[in-house]
Design a protein around this motif. Structure first.
Motif, PDB file in Angstrom:
ATOM      1  N   ALA A  22       0.910  -1.110  -0.021  1.00  0.00           N
ATOM      2  CA  ALA A  22       0.020   0.151  -0.048  1.00  0.00           C
ATOM      3  C   ALA A  22       0.770   1.329  -0.054  1.00  0.00           C
ATOM      4  CB  ALA A  22      -1.061  -0.138   1.043  1.00  0.00           C
ATOM      5  N   SER A  23       1.806   1.164   0.739  1.00  0.00           N
ATOM      6  CA  SER A  23       2.739   2.345   0.639  1.00  0.00           C
ATOM      7  C   SER A  23       3.544   2.573  -0.461  1.00  0.00           C
ATOM      8  CB  SER A  23       4.030   1.985   1.932  1.00  0.00           C
ATOM      9  OG  SER A  23       3.328   2.002   3.303  1.00  0.00           O
ATOM     10  N   GLY A  24       3.875   1.399  -1.251  1.00  0.00           N
ATOM     11  CA  GLY A  24       4.577   1.658  -2.434  1.00  0.00           C
ATOM     12  C   GLY A  24       3.507   2.121  -3.270  1.00  0.00           C
ATOM     13  N   GLN A  25       2.401   1.737  -3.478  1.00  0.00           N
ATOM     14  CA  GLN A  25       1.286   2.113  -4.492  1.00  0.00           C
ATOM     15  C   GLN A  25       1.177   3.750  -4.277  1.00  0.00           C
ATOM     16  OE1 GLN A  25      -1.858  -0.504  -3.986  1.00  0.00           O
ATOM     17  NE2 GLN A  25      -0.957  -2.370  -4.762  1.00  0.00           N
ATOM     18  N   ARG A  26       1.001   4.222  -3.116  1.00  0.00           N
ATOM     19  CA  ARG A  26       0.985   5.660  -2.859  1.00  0.00           C
ATOM     20  C   ARG A  26       2.215   6.434  -3.136  1.00  0.00           C
ATOM     21  NH1 ARG A  26      -1.343   3.515   1.961  1.00  0.00           N
ATOM     22  NH2 ARG A  26       0.495   3.918   2.911  1.00  0.00           N
ATOM     23  N   TYR A  27       3.158   5.866  -3.033  1.00  0.00           N
ATOM     24  CA  TYR A  27       4.517   6.306  -3.412  1.00  0.00           C
ATOM     25  C   TYR A  27       4.364   6.520  -5.130  1.00  0.00           C
ATOM     26  CZ  TYR A  27       9.241   6.660  -5.153  1.00  0.00           C
ATOM     27  OH  TYR A  27      10.344   7.242  -6.057  1.00  0.00           O
ATOM     28  N   GLU A  28       4.065   5.265  -5.897  1.00  0.00           N
ATOM     29  CA  GLU A  28       3.992   5.656  -7.109  1.00  0.00           C
ATOM     30  C   GLU A  28       2.915   6.436  -7.486  1.00  0.00           C
ATOM     31  OE1 GLU A  28       5.956   4.201  -9.187  1.00  0.00           O
ATOM     32  OE2 GLU A  28       7.190   3.146  -7.715  1.00  0.00           O
ATOM     33  N   ASP A  29       1.738   6.506  -6.809  1.00  0.00           N
ATOM     34  CA  ASP A  29       0.822   7.769  -7.158  1.00  0.00           C
ATOM     35  C   ASP A  29       1.750   9.095  -7.323  1.00  0.00           C
ATOM     36  OD1 ASP A  29      -1.190   5.808  -7.269  1.00  0.00           O
ATOM     37  OD2 ASP A  29      -1.786   6.323  -5.419  1.00  0.00           O
ATOM     38  N   ALA A  30       2.258   9.212  -6.197  1.00  0.00           N
ATOM     39  CA  ALA A  30       2.737  10.555  -5.781  1.00  0.00           C
ATOM     40  C   ALA A  30       3.879  10.732  -7.045  1.00  0.00           C
ATOM     41  CB  ALA A  30       3.488  10.823  -4.548  1.00  0.00           C
ATOM     42  N   VAL A  31       4.815   9.904  -7.362  1.00  0.00           N
ATOM     43  CA  VAL A  31       5.806  10.374  -8.246  1.00  0.00           C
ATOM     44  C   VAL A  31       5.187  10.331  -9.630  1.00  0.00           C
ATOM     45  CG1 VAL A  31       7.877   9.037  -9.353  1.00  0.00           C
ATOM     46  CG2 VAL A  31       7.464   8.860  -7.034  1.00  0.00           C
ATOM     47  N   VAL A  32       4.214   9.503 -10.031  1.00  0.00           N
ATOM     48  CA  VAL A  32       3.564   9.699 -11.388  1.00  0.00           C
ATOM     49  C   VAL A  32       3.051  11.212 -11.314  1.00  0.00           C
ATOM     50  CG1 VAL A  32       1.803   8.984 -12.641  1.00  0.00           C
ATOM     51  CG2 VAL A  32       3.055   7.321 -11.911  1.00  0.00           C
ATOM     52  N   SER A  33       2.653  11.764 -10.252  1.00  0.00           N
ATOM     53  CA  SER A  33       2.027  12.885 -10.368  1.00  0.00           C
ATOM     54  C   SER A  33       3.112  14.009 -10.751  1.00  0.00           C
ATOM     55  CB  SER A  33       1.286  13.426  -9.162  1.00  0.00           C
ATOM     56  OG  SER A  33       2.112  13.625  -8.283  1.00  0.00           O
ATOM     57  N   LEU A  34       4.223  13.854 -10.501  1.00  0.00           N
ATOM     58  CA  LEU A  34       5.479  14.772 -10.728  1.00  0.00           C
ATOM     59  C   LEU A  34       5.804  14.718 -12.240  1.00  0.00           C
ATOM     60  CD1 LEU A  34       7.641  13.825  -7.647  1.00  0.00           C
ATOM     61  CD2 LEU A  34       5.915  15.609  -7.900  1.00  0.00           C
ATOM     62  N   LEU A  35       5.558  13.735 -12.981  1.00  0.00           N
ATOM     63  CA  LEU A  35       6.123  13.839 -14.369  1.00  0.00           C
ATOM     64  C   LEU A  35       5.739  14.795 -15.267  1.00  0.00           C
ATOM     65  CD1 LEU A  35       4.765  10.148 -15.331  1.00  0.00           C
ATOM     66  CD2 LEU A  35       7.009  10.856 -15.103  1.00  0.00           C
ATOM     67  N   GLY A  36       4.385  15.757 -15.121  1.00  0.00           N
ATOM     68  CA  GLY A  36       3.990  16.570 -15.987  1.00  0.00           C
ATOM     69  C   GLY A  36       5.115  17.703 -15.821  1.00  0.00           C
ATOM     70  N   ARG A  37       5.675  17.985 -14.674  1.00  0.00           N
ATOM     71  CA  ARG A  37       6.716  18.985 -14.475  1.00  0.00           C
ATOM     72  C   ARG A  37       7.753  18.858 -15.302  1.00  0.00           C
ATOM     73  NH1 ARG A  37       8.249  18.926  -7.818  1.00  0.00           N
ATOM     74  NH2 ARG A  37       6.070  19.244  -7.052  1.00  0.00           N
ATOM     75  N   HIS A  38       8.051  17.749 -15.686  1.00  0.00           N
ATOM     76  CA  HIS A  38       9.082  17.684 -16.388  1.00  0.00           C
ATOM     77  C   HIS A  38       8.943  17.241 -17.857  1.00  0.00           C
ATOM     78  CE1 HIS A  38      11.366  18.042 -12.575  1.00  0.00           C
ATOM     79  NE2 HIS A  38      10.440  17.106 -12.172  1.00  0.00           N
ATOM     80  N   GLY A  39       8.207  17.615 -18.708  1.00  0.00           N
ATOM     81  CA  GLY A  39       7.551  16.843 -20.021  1.00  0.00           C
ATOM     82  C   GLY A  39       7.426  15.446 -20.121  1.00  0.00           C
ATOM     83  N   GLY A  40       6.965  15.008 -19.139  1.00  0.00           N
ATOM     84  CA  GLY A  40       6.639  13.289 -18.872  1.00  0.00           C
ATOM     85  C   GLY A  40       5.406  12.970 -19.022  1.00  0.00           C
ATOM     86  N   ARG A  41       4.800  11.822 -19.459  1.00  0.00           N
ATOM     87  CA  ARG A  41       3.732  11.525 -19.189  1.00  0.00           C
ATOM     88  C   ARG A  41       3.441   9.977 -19.279  1.00  0.00           C
ATOM     89  NH1 ARG A  41       5.284  14.350 -23.453  1.00  0.00           N
ATOM     90  NH2 ARG A  41       5.519  12.497 -25.036  1.00  0.00           N
ATOM     91  N   LEU A  42       2.570   9.629 -18.392  1.00  0.00           N
ATOM     92  CA  LEU A  42       2.489   8.417 -18.125  1.00  0.00           C
ATOM     93  C   LEU A  42       1.213   7.635 -19.288  1.00  0.00           C
ATOM     94  CD1 LEU A  42       2.667   5.765 -16.179  1.00  0.00           C
ATOM     95  CD2 LEU A  42       0.745   6.573 -15.127  1.00  0.00           C
ATOM     96  N   GLU A  43       1.861   6.922 -20.223  1.00  0.00           N
ATOM     97  CA  GLU A  43       0.949   6.096 -21.108  1.00  0.00           C
ATOM     98  C   GLU A  43       0.243   5.123 -20.680  1.00  0.00           C
ATOM     99  OE1 GLU A  43       2.753   6.024 -25.056  1.00  0.00           O
ATOM    100  OE2 GLU A  43       2.855   8.413 -24.892  1.00  0.00           O
ATOM    101  N   ARG A  44       0.653   4.246 -19.801  1.00  0.00           N
ATOM    102  CA  ARG A  44       0.302   2.930 -19.146  1.00  0.00           C
ATOM    103  C   ARG A  44       0.588   2.874 -18.056  1.00  0.00           C
ATOM    104  NH1 ARG A  44      -1.447  -1.761 -22.898  1.00  0.00           N
ATOM    105  NH2 ARG A  44      -3.060  -2.277 -21.340  1.00  0.00           N
ATOM    106  N   ARG A  45      -0.272   2.075 -17.033  1.00  0.00           N
ATOM    107  CA  ARG A  45      -0.029   1.792 -15.761  1.00  0.00           C
ATOM    108  C   ARG A  45      -0.717   0.561 -15.296  1.00  0.00           C
ATOM    109  NH1 ARG A  45      -0.596   5.240 -10.140  1.00  0.00           N
ATOM    110  NH2 ARG A  45       0.307   3.836  -8.832  1.00  0.00           N
ATOM    111  N   LEU A  46      -0.168  -0.401 -15.264  1.00  0.00           N
ATOM    112  CA  LEU A  46      -0.463  -1.701 -14.998  1.00  0.00           C
ATOM    113  C   LEU A  46      -0.170  -2.292 -13.636  1.00  0.00           C
ATOM    114  CD1 LEU A  46       0.531  -2.990 -18.646  1.00  0.00           C
ATOM    115  CD2 LEU A  46      -1.664  -2.336 -18.096  1.00  0.00           C
TER     116      LEU A  46
END
Length: 97
Positions: A22-46
């Protein structure tokens, strides 16, 4: 179809520490939210059927954008806060076949 010149496509495989899924999934949620700051896009999350891992397909405008994401102090702080419970991640650079 080849990737557009300069675009960097990555596959990230995150594996969660046993008992810290659960902590790992919350961490991934938070990190994914930072992508846009840097010209990144999440295309798929499985998510793995065992709940122990995630696979992300991510695109960055260029390598400098990815390096900026890696150096993001908020990302580092999130990882530090999790300590030993932080997911282990393998990143593979890929291209369209």
């Amino acid at each position: 179809m080849p990737d557009v010149a300069g675009v960097l496509t990555l596959v990230a495989i995150a594996e969660f520490a046993a008992g810290a899924e659960a902590s790992g999934q919350r961490y991934e949620d938070a990190v994914v939210s930072l992508l846009g700051r840097h010209g990144g896009r999440l295309e798929r999350r499985l998510r793995g059927t065992d709940g122990q891992s995630e696979v992300h397909v991510i695109r960055f405008d260029d390598r400098a954008s990815y390096e900026s994401f890696l150096a993001d102090p908020d990302r580092a702080a999130l990882r530090t806060a999790l300590g030993e419970a932080a997911p282990t991640t393998r990143v593979i650079e890929v291209h369209e076949a």
